[in-house]
Scaffold this motif. Structure first.
Motif, PDB file in Angstrom:
ATOM      1  N   PRO A 124       0.803  -1.240   0.000  1.00 45.00           N
ATOM      2  CA  PRO A 124       0.000   0.000   0.000  1.00 45.00           C
ATOM      3  C   PRO A 124       0.828   1.278   0.000  1.00 45.00           C
ATOM      4  CG  PRO A 124      -0.924  -1.580   1.536  1.00 45.00           C
ATOM      5  CD  PRO A 124       0.378  -2.148   1.074  1.00 45.00           C
ATOM      6  N   PHE A 125       1.991   1.250   0.629  1.00 49.73           N
ATOM      7  CA  PHE A 125       2.826   2.445   0.672  1.00 49.73           C
ATOM      8  C   PHE A 125       3.459   2.750  -0.688  1.00 49.73           C
ATOM      9  CE2 PHE A 125       6.874   4.639   1.795  1.00 49.73           C
ATOM     10  CZ  PHE A 125       6.303   5.785   2.319  1.00 49.73           C
ATOM     11  N   LEU A 126       3.541   1.746  -1.562  1.00 49.60           N
ATOM     12  CA  LEU A 126       4.147   1.928  -2.870  1.00 49.60           C
ATOM     13  C   LEU A 126       3.147   2.395  -3.923  1.00 49.60           C
ATOM     14  CD1 LEU A 126       6.359  -1.303  -2.920  1.00 49.60           C
ATOM     15  CD2 LEU A 126       6.970   0.984  -2.111  1.00 49.60           C
ATOM     16  N   VAL A 127       1.865   2.413  -3.581  1.00 47.93           N
ATOM     17  CA  VAL A 127       0.850   2.867  -4.523  1.00 47.93           C
ATOM     18  C   VAL A 127       0.892   4.389  -4.630  1.00 47.93           C
ATOM     19  CG1 VAL A 127      -1.625   2.886  -5.042  1.00 47.93           C
ATOM     20  CG2 VAL A 127      -0.585   0.883  -3.986  1.00 47.93           C
ATOM     21  N   VAL A 128       0.749   4.904  -5.836  1.00 44.09           N
ATOM     22  CA  VAL A 128       0.714   6.353  -6.046  1.00 44.09           C
ATOM     23  C   VAL A 128      -0.450   6.934  -5.241  1.00 44.09           C
ATOM     24  CG1 VAL A 128       0.465   8.179  -7.790  1.00 44.09           C
ATOM     25  CG2 VAL A 128       1.703   6.060  -8.327  1.00 44.09           C
ATOM     26  N   PRO A 129      -0.235   8.051  -4.508  1.00 43.68           N
ATOM     27  CA  PRO A 129      -1.301   8.587  -3.642  1.00 43.68           C
ATOM     28  C   PRO A 129      -2.625   8.842  -4.347  1.00 43.68           C
ATOM     29  CG  PRO A 129       0.782   9.645  -3.130  1.00 43.68           C
ATOM     30  CD  PRO A 129       1.022   8.784  -4.326  1.00 43.68           C
ATOM     31  N   VAL A 130      -2.583   9.397  -5.560  1.00 45.97           N
ATOM     32  CA  VAL A 130      -3.834   9.646  -6.288  1.00 45.97           C
ATOM     33  C   VAL A 130      -4.513   8.333  -6.646  1.00 45.97           C
ATOM     34  CG1 VAL A 130      -4.824  10.623  -8.386  1.00 45.97           C
ATOM     35  CG2 VAL A 130      -3.021  11.857  -7.178  1.00 45.97           C
ATOM     36  N   ALA A 131      -3.725   7.341  -7.073  1.00 45.73           N
ATOM     37  CA  ALA A 131      -4.298   6.033  -7.399  1.00 45.73           C
ATOM     38  C   ALA A 131      -4.896   5.382  -6.157  1.00 45.73           C
ATOM     39  CB  ALA A 131      -3.223   5.135  -8.011  1.00 45.73           C
ATOM     40  N   SER A 132      -4.236   5.553  -5.011  1.00 41.30           N
ATOM     41  CA  SER A 132      -4.774   5.016  -3.762  1.00 41.30           C
ATOM     42  C   SER A 132      -6.111   5.659  -3.418  1.00 41.30           C
ATOM     43  CB  SER A 132      -3.778   5.249  -2.638  1.00 41.30           C
ATOM     44  OG  SER A 132      -4.327   4.897  -1.386  1.00 41.30           O
ATOM     45  N   ALA A 133      -6.205   6.985  -3.568  1.00 42.00           N
ATOM     46  CA  ALA A 133      -7.457   7.679  -3.268  1.00 42.00           C
ATOM     47  C   ALA A 133      -8.559   7.258  -4.232  1.00 42.00           C
ATOM     48  CB  ALA A 133      -7.234   9.189  -3.328  1.00 42.00           C
ATOM     49  N   LEU A 134      -8.230   7.094  -5.504  1.00 42.40           N
ATOM     50  CA  LEU A 134      -9.233   6.643  -6.479  1.00 42.40           C
ATOM     51  C   LEU A 134      -9.694   5.223  -6.183  1.00 42.40           C
ATOM     52  CD1 LEU A 134      -7.716   8.066  -9.792  1.00 42.40           C
ATOM     53  CD2 LEU A 134      -9.818   8.812  -8.659  1.00 42.40           C
ATOM     54  N   LEU A 135      -8.767   4.383  -5.735  1.00 40.67           N
ATOM     55  CA  LEU A 135      -9.123   3.016  -5.365  1.00 40.67           C
ATOM     56  C   LEU A 135     -10.152   3.011  -4.239  1.00 40.67           C
ATOM     57  CD1 LEU A 135      -8.568  -0.089  -5.473  1.00 40.67           C
ATOM     58  CD2 LEU A 135      -6.758   0.312  -3.802  1.00 40.67           C
ATOM     59  N   TRP A 136      -9.911   3.804  -3.206  1.00 48.39           N
ATOM     60  CA  TRP A 136     -10.850   3.870  -2.097  1.00 48.39           C
ATOM     61  C   TRP A 136     -12.169   4.514  -2.514  1.00 48.39           C
ATOM     62  CZ3 TRP A 136     -10.815   1.928   2.808  1.00 48.39           C
ATOM     63  CH2 TRP A 136      -9.633   1.295   3.211  1.00 48.39           C
ATOM     64  N   LYS A 137     -12.103   5.511  -3.358  1.00 48.56           N
ATOM     65  CA  LYS A 137     -13.326   6.221  -3.739  1.00 48.56           C
ATOM     66  C   LYS A 137     -14.262   5.352  -4.559  1.00 48.56           C
ATOM     67  CE  LYS A 137     -14.952  10.471  -5.967  1.00 48.56           C
ATOM     68  NZ  LYS A 137     -14.541  11.742  -6.627  1.00 48.56           N
ATOM     69  N   HIS A 138     -13.721   4.626  -5.512  1.00 48.15           N
ATOM     70  CA  HIS A 138     -14.576   3.884  -6.454  1.00 48.15           C
ATOM     71  C   HIS A 138     -14.687   2.394  -6.098  1.00 48.15           C
ATOM     72  CE1 HIS A 138     -15.058   7.303  -9.118  1.00 48.15           C
ATOM     73  NE2 HIS A 138     -13.750   7.508  -9.070  1.00 48.15           N
ATOM     74  N   ALA A 139     -13.582   1.760  -5.734  1.00 50.39           N
ATOM     75  CA  ALA A 139     -13.625   0.315  -5.499  1.00 50.39           C
ATOM     76  C   ALA A 139     -14.150  -0.049  -4.121  1.00 50.39           C
ATOM     77  CB  ALA A 139     -12.233  -0.284  -5.697  1.00 50.39           C
ATOM     78  N   LEU A 140     -14.015   0.857  -3.150  1.00 49.56           N
ATOM     79  CA  LEU A 140     -14.395   0.510  -1.780  1.00 49.56           C
ATOM     80  C   LEU A 140     -15.571   1.326  -1.257  1.00 49.56           C
ATOM     81  CD1 LEU A 140     -10.801   0.166  -0.299  1.00 49.56           C
ATOM     82  CD2 LEU A 140     -12.373  -1.675  -0.861  1.00 49.56           C
ATOM     83  N   TYR A 141     -15.539   2.654  -1.413  1.00 48.70           N
ATOM     84  CA  TYR A 141     -16.552   3.504  -0.798  1.00 48.70           C
ATOM     85  C   TYR A 141     -17.820   3.683  -1.633  1.00 48.70           C
ATOM     86  CZ  TYR A 141     -13.220   5.096   2.752  1.00 48.70           C
ATOM     87  OH  TYR A 141     -12.347   5.165   3.805  1.00 48.70           O
ATOM     88  N   ASN A 142     -17.774   3.359  -2.917  1.00 51.01           N
ATOM     89  CA  ASN A 142     -18.929   3.633  -3.774  1.00 51.01           C
ATOM     90  C   ASN A 142     -20.189   2.948  -3.246  1.00 51.01           C
ATOM     91  OD1 ASN A 142     -20.760   3.065  -6.310  1.00 51.01           O
ATOM     92  ND2 ASN A 142     -19.399   4.765  -6.849  1.00 51.01           N
ATOM     93  N   ALA A 143     -21.267   3.727  -3.154  1.00 52.47           N
ATOM     94  CA  ALA A 143     -22.498   3.198  -2.555  1.00 52.47           C
ATOM     95  C   ALA A 143     -23.185   2.166  -3.435  1.00 52.47           C
ATOM     96  CB  ALA A 143     -23.465   4.345  -2.264  1.00 52.47           C
ATOM     97  N   SER A 144     -22.949   2.183  -4.738  1.00 51.16           N
ATOM     98  CA  SER A 144     -23.651   1.278  -5.655  1.00 51.16           C
ATOM     99  C   SER A 144     -22.894  -0.023  -5.897  1.00 51.16           C
ATOM    100  CB  SER A 144     -23.896   1.984  -6.998  1.00 51.16           C
ATOM    101  OG  SER A 144     -24.663   3.158  -6.815  1.00 51.16           O
ATOM    102  N   TYR A 145     -21.585   0.080  -6.132  1.00 51.93           N
ATOM    103  CA  TYR A 145     -20.825  -1.118  -6.484  1.00 51.93           C
ATOM    104  C   TYR A 145     -19.551  -1.259  -5.651  1.00 51.93           C
ATOM    105  CZ  TYR A 145     -18.480   2.506  -9.233  1.00 51.93           C
ATOM    106  OH  TYR A 145     -17.858   3.672  -9.630  1.00 51.93           O
ATOM    107  N   GLY A 146     -19.422  -0.510  -4.554  1.00 54.33           N
ATOM    108  CA  GLY A 146     -18.220  -0.585  -3.727  1.00 54.33           C
ATOM    109  C   GLY A 146     -18.118  -1.891  -2.954  1.00 54.33           C
ATOM    110  N   PHE A 147     -16.899  -2.254  -2.611  1.00 59.64           N
ATOM    111  CA  PHE A 147     -16.657  -3.523  -1.913  1.00 59.64           C
ATOM    112  C   PHE A 147     -17.271  -3.526  -0.516  1.00 59.64           C
ATOM    113  CE2 PHE A 147     -13.962  -6.030   0.960  1.00 59.64           C
ATOM    114  CZ  PHE A 147     -14.074  -7.278   0.372  1.00 59.64           C
ATOM    115  N   ILE A 148     -17.238  -2.401   0.165  1.00 60.14           N
ATOM    116  CA  ILE A 148     -17.748  -2.373   1.544  1.00 60.14           C
ATOM    117  C   ILE A 148     -19.249  -2.631   1.570  1.00 60.14           C
ATOM    118  CG2 ILE A 148     -18.054  -0.931   3.594  1.00 60.14           C
ATOM    119  CD1 ILE A 148     -15.476   0.487   2.882  1.00 60.14           C
ATOM    120  N   ASN A 149     -20.001  -1.913   0.752  1.00 60.51           N
ATOM    121  CA  ASN A 149     -21.443  -2.141   0.707  1.00 60.51           C
ATOM    122  C   ASN A 149     -21.786  -3.508   0.137  1.00 60.51           C
ATOM    123  OD1 ASN A 149     -21.865   0.323   1.830  1.00 60.51           O
ATOM    124  ND2 ASN A 149     -22.690   1.310   0.004  1.00 60.51           N
TER     125      ASN A 149
END
Length: 311
Positions: A124-149
């Motif tokens: 995780p520390f080697l991931v580009v900061p913007v790519a890390s934020a996009l990963l969390w925004k779309h792959a994890l936090y997204n209310a429709s298709y995010g991993f958490i929901n």
């Protein structure tokens, strides 16, 4: 003989500065490059911070004195972003430090696949900061298709329910969402520093304590933790320096809305949206000053570590 000895001594003394200069001369281009790249832009920013310079009012440009600093200090948005920066930095550093300590203690033990686990934890520390934020925004936090929901829906279905909660995390808990993404990114950094500290422990002391009947908690409390104190301070200070300046996560996840705007994002808004170059420069100088205060303590901690290693 005495005259010859004096002449030889004087020649050796005269030759020392030349020898020192010959050793330092190859470093001069790097020093000049460092000054040009880092110090000259800061001097330019410092000069602009004392000027009235707003792109929306091109005719009103000139020396403004401390007006920009006064406006920055009395600006309620800047004070709010300062509080947000302190809360964000403290939460990220403390939680990632605790998690990093736990992971470092785990990786300090020998077990099958330790090298693979260590590589995965560092990733995780080697991931580009913007790519890390996009990963969390779309792959994890997204209310429709995010991993958490999606995980919440799967868990609810295991119990025969199809009405799992599907919150919009970035709207419900925006600051916590930013903090979690930064904790995920900075925990490996803390882990690496603390793991280096653990591996520098004298093994004989630990073995002697165990032979004397000390429990694992007693070894950690009386031997490991005092040894790691400097490393904990260093990790906290270095993490604070970087998190204070964080812009990528706030900009990508929330665009500074819902009370998540920190100092770097406020400077960005003043510069690119209000087009007030003078006040934005003053705010930037304030951010640099805050960072330098933390950096001073970090350098002192590093120097103390080097002194202990030398002893």
């Amino acid at each position: 003989m005495e005259r010859g000895a004096r002449a030889g001594a004087s020649r050796r003394q005269a030759g020392r500065p030349r020898g020192a200069w010959s050793r330092r001369a190859p470093l001069l281009p790097a020093l000049v490059f460092l000054v040009v790249v880092t110090q000259l832009p800061f001097v330019g920013t410092l000069v602009i911070s004392f000027m009235r310079w707003n792109a929306l009012a091109p005719d009103d440009r000139g020396f403004g004195g401390l007006a920009n600093y006064k406006a920055a200090v009395t600006d309620p948005d800047l004070r709010s972003s300062l509080v947000t920066t302190i809360v964000l930095t403290a939460a990220v550093v403390v939680v990632s430090l605790l998690l990093g300590l736990g992971l470092a203690l785990l990786l300090d033990r020998k077990f099958p696949g330790r090298g693979v686990v260590r590589t995965l934890l560092i990733a995780p520390f080697l991931v580009v900061p913007v790519a890390s934020a996009l990963l969390w925004k779309h792959a994890l936090y997204n209310a429709s298709y995010g991993f958490i929901n999606g995980s919440l829906s799967w868990v609810w279905q295991l119990f025969g329910s199809h009405s799992a909660p599907q919150p919009d995390w970035l709207s419900a808990v925006p600051l916590i969402a930013v903090e979690v993404s930064l904790i995920w990114q900075w925990t490996p950094f803390m882990m690496l520093i603390l793991l280096a500290g653990l591996q520098s422990r004298p093994p004989d002391t630990v073995e002697a304590a165990r032979v004397d009947g000390a429990t694992t908690w007693q070894v950690f409390r009386h031997l490991t933790f005092p040894h790691l104190r400097r490393y904990l301070e260093l990790a906290a200070l270095l993490g604070s320096i970087y998190v204070v300046q964080n812009f990528d996560a706030v900009f990508t996840l929330t665009s500074g809305g819902l009370g998540t705007a920190n100092l770097p994002y406020t400077v960005y808004e003043t510069f690119y949206q209000a087009h007030d170059y003078g006040q934005a420069s003053a705010e930037g100088v304030i951010v640099v000053a805050c960072t330098m205060v933390i950096a001073t303590f970090a350098l002192r901690t590093v120097s103390s570590l080097f002194k202990e290693e030398a002893l």
